[in-house]
Design a protein around this motif. Sequence first.
Motif, short mmCIF file in Angstrom:
data_model
loop_
_atom_site.label_atom_id
_atom_site.label_comp_id
_atom_site.label_asym_id
_atom_site.label_seq_id
_atom_site.Cartn_x
_atom_site.Cartn_y
_atom_site.Cartn_z
N MET A 22 1.98 21.57 79.21
CA MET A 22 2.83 22.02 78.10
C MET A 22 2.64 23.52 77.86
N ASN A 23 1.38 23.97 77.87
CA ASN A 23 1.09 25.40 77.68
C ASN A 23 1.63 26.23 78.84
N ILE A 24 1.49 25.70 80.06
CA ILE A 24 1.99 26.41 81.24
C ILE A 24 3.50 26.59 81.13
N ARG A 25 4.21 25.52 80.73
CA ARG A 25 5.66 25.61 80.53
C ARG A 25 6.00 26.71 79.53
N GLN A 26 5.24 26.77 78.44
CA GLN A 26 5.50 27.77 77.39
C GLN A 26 5.30 29.18 77.92
N ARG A 27 4.18 29.41 78.63
CA ARG A 27 3.91 30.74 79.19
C ARG A 27 4.98 31.12 80.21
N TYR A 28 5.41 30.16 81.00
CA TYR A 28 6.43 30.39 82.02
C TYR A 28 7.71 30.91 81.37
N LYS A 29 8.15 30.23 80.33
CA LYS A 29 9.39 30.63 79.63
C LYS A 29 9.23 32.00 78.98
N GLU A 30 8.08 32.23 78.34
CA GLU A 30 7.84 33.51 77.67
C GLU A 30 7.83 34.67 78.66
N ARG A 31 7.20 34.44 79.79
CA ARG A 31 7.00 35.54 80.74
C ARG A 31 8.22 35.78 81.62
N TYR A 32 8.93 34.73 82.02
CA TYR A 32 9.96 34.87 83.05
C TYR A 32 11.38 34.61 82.56
N GLY A 33 11.52 34.27 81.27
CA GLY A 33 12.86 34.15 80.70
C GLY A 33 13.51 32.80 80.90
N LYS A 34 13.38 32.24 82.09
CA LYS A 34 13.94 30.91 82.36
C LYS A 34 12.82 29.88 82.33
N SER A 35 13.20 28.65 82.06
CA SER A 35 12.19 27.60 81.94
C SER A 35 11.76 27.09 83.31
N LEU A 36 10.58 26.53 83.35
CA LEU A 36 10.09 25.86 84.55
C LEU A 36 11.04 24.72 84.93
N PHE A 37 11.48 23.98 83.92
CA PHE A 37 12.44 22.88 84.11
C PHE A 37 13.69 23.38 84.83
N HIS A 38 14.23 24.49 84.35
CA HIS A 38 15.44 25.08 84.93
C HIS A 38 15.23 25.46 86.39
N ASP A 39 14.10 26.10 86.68
CA ASP A 39 13.87 26.60 88.03
C ASP A 39 13.61 25.46 89.02
N ILE A 40 12.90 24.42 88.57
CA ILE A 40 12.71 23.25 89.44
C ILE A 40 14.07 22.62 89.74
N LYS A 41 14.88 22.47 88.71
CA LYS A 41 16.20 21.85 88.87
C LYS A 41 17.07 22.66 89.83
N HIS A 42 16.89 23.97 89.80
CA HIS A 42 17.71 24.85 90.64
C HIS A 42 17.32 24.77 92.11
N PHE A 43 16.01 24.58 92.38
CA PHE A 43 15.52 24.68 93.75
C PHE A 43 15.24 23.34 94.43
N ALA A 44 14.94 22.29 93.65
CA ALA A 44 14.64 20.98 94.25
C ALA A 44 15.87 20.08 94.15
N SER A 45 15.79 18.92 94.80
CA SER A 45 16.95 18.01 94.76
C SER A 45 16.51 16.56 94.95
N GLY A 46 17.44 15.64 94.65
CA GLY A 46 17.22 14.22 94.91
C GLY A 46 16.10 13.61 94.08
N HIS A 47 15.49 12.56 94.63
CA HIS A 47 14.40 11.89 93.92
C HIS A 47 13.19 12.80 93.76
N TYR A 48 13.01 13.71 94.69
CA TYR A 48 11.92 14.70 94.59
C TYR A 48 12.09 15.54 93.33
N GLU A 49 13.29 16.04 93.11
CA GLU A 49 13.60 16.79 91.89
C GLU A 49 13.34 15.94 90.65
N SER A 50 13.81 14.69 90.67
CA SER A 50 13.66 13.81 89.51
C SER A 50 12.19 13.58 89.18
#
Length: 320
Positions: A279-307
């Motif tokens: 949870m803290n890592i997600r928060q730092r990620y968003k604060e530092r890089y502007g986009k969320s970890l959730f967003h970036d995973i969704k953008h780069f992964a796919s299928g059941h692996y992404e899920s």
Amino acid sequence: QGTILPAPNFNPIMDAQLLGGALQGVSCEKHVLIDILTQRCNSQRLMIAEAYRDMYSRDLITDLKENLSHHFKEVMVGLMYPPASYDAHELWHALKGVDTEEKCLIDILASRSNMEIFQMKEAYLMQYNTDLQQDIDSETSGHFRDTLMNLAQGTRMEGYADPSTAAQEAMILWEACQQKTGEHKNMLQMILCNRSHQQLFFLLLFFQEFQNISGQDIVDAINECYDGYFQELLVAIVLCIRDKPSYFAYRLYNAIHDFGFHNKTVIRTLIARSEIDLMNIRQRYKERYGKSLFHDIKHFASGHYESALLAICAGDTEDY
């Protein structure tokens, strides 16, 4: 501050039945695996594996390996290891693969406590019948090897550290850096590898005193003085002491953006930190890089692996 918590109303027998149906049917029902294994804490997953063995006389990890493939398999199987065994598994593959994965060694050994390292070494010996330190000694070299060996001893000092010595040690290190005799490398190892994370106040004070004396942040000084994996390891130790979630946010961002989605790093970090500070890592990620970890995973992964990755990352898109 983890994203995976113990499931309420937990029933390992029912979960084992559902997993058995999903794995042993005509086609593997991957969504069932995701729904169960990413929504139970590690101790609950181990109880499910025990119930599964009793019910089917089969090993759940073996069945996952036989029915799944590629990165999705790595996620599902990785979730089934106890934390120390998972660290041992990752270190073994980092050391014994075709090429040594130095960044994996850095991520794990720079960030674990004495107890975590002790348990990891025990698991490594039990799983692979060999000593972790011996393997580090044979597969790495130079000051990088020496520092890894020091960390792998798991002998950071516990308890009180006299803050009045921080300025003195910072001055000694600065003078050693100026003389360029090589002694500064030993000094850095001694301070960064042997001071306990529980002695956080001392270490932060030491970093501040070093900056006061030298006019440089210690990370900048390390980057200026050293190179290669030795430099990366020292920086990782400092960053983990300062703010471990920020370090892992930085590693995830690099793994996703700089290396064309480095799957092993993303999988290892999400699984290893899922019940600790994701949870803290997600928060730092968003604060530092502007986009969320959730967003970036969704953008780069796919299928059941992404899920599966998104389920471990947790949270609705609106939270980002």
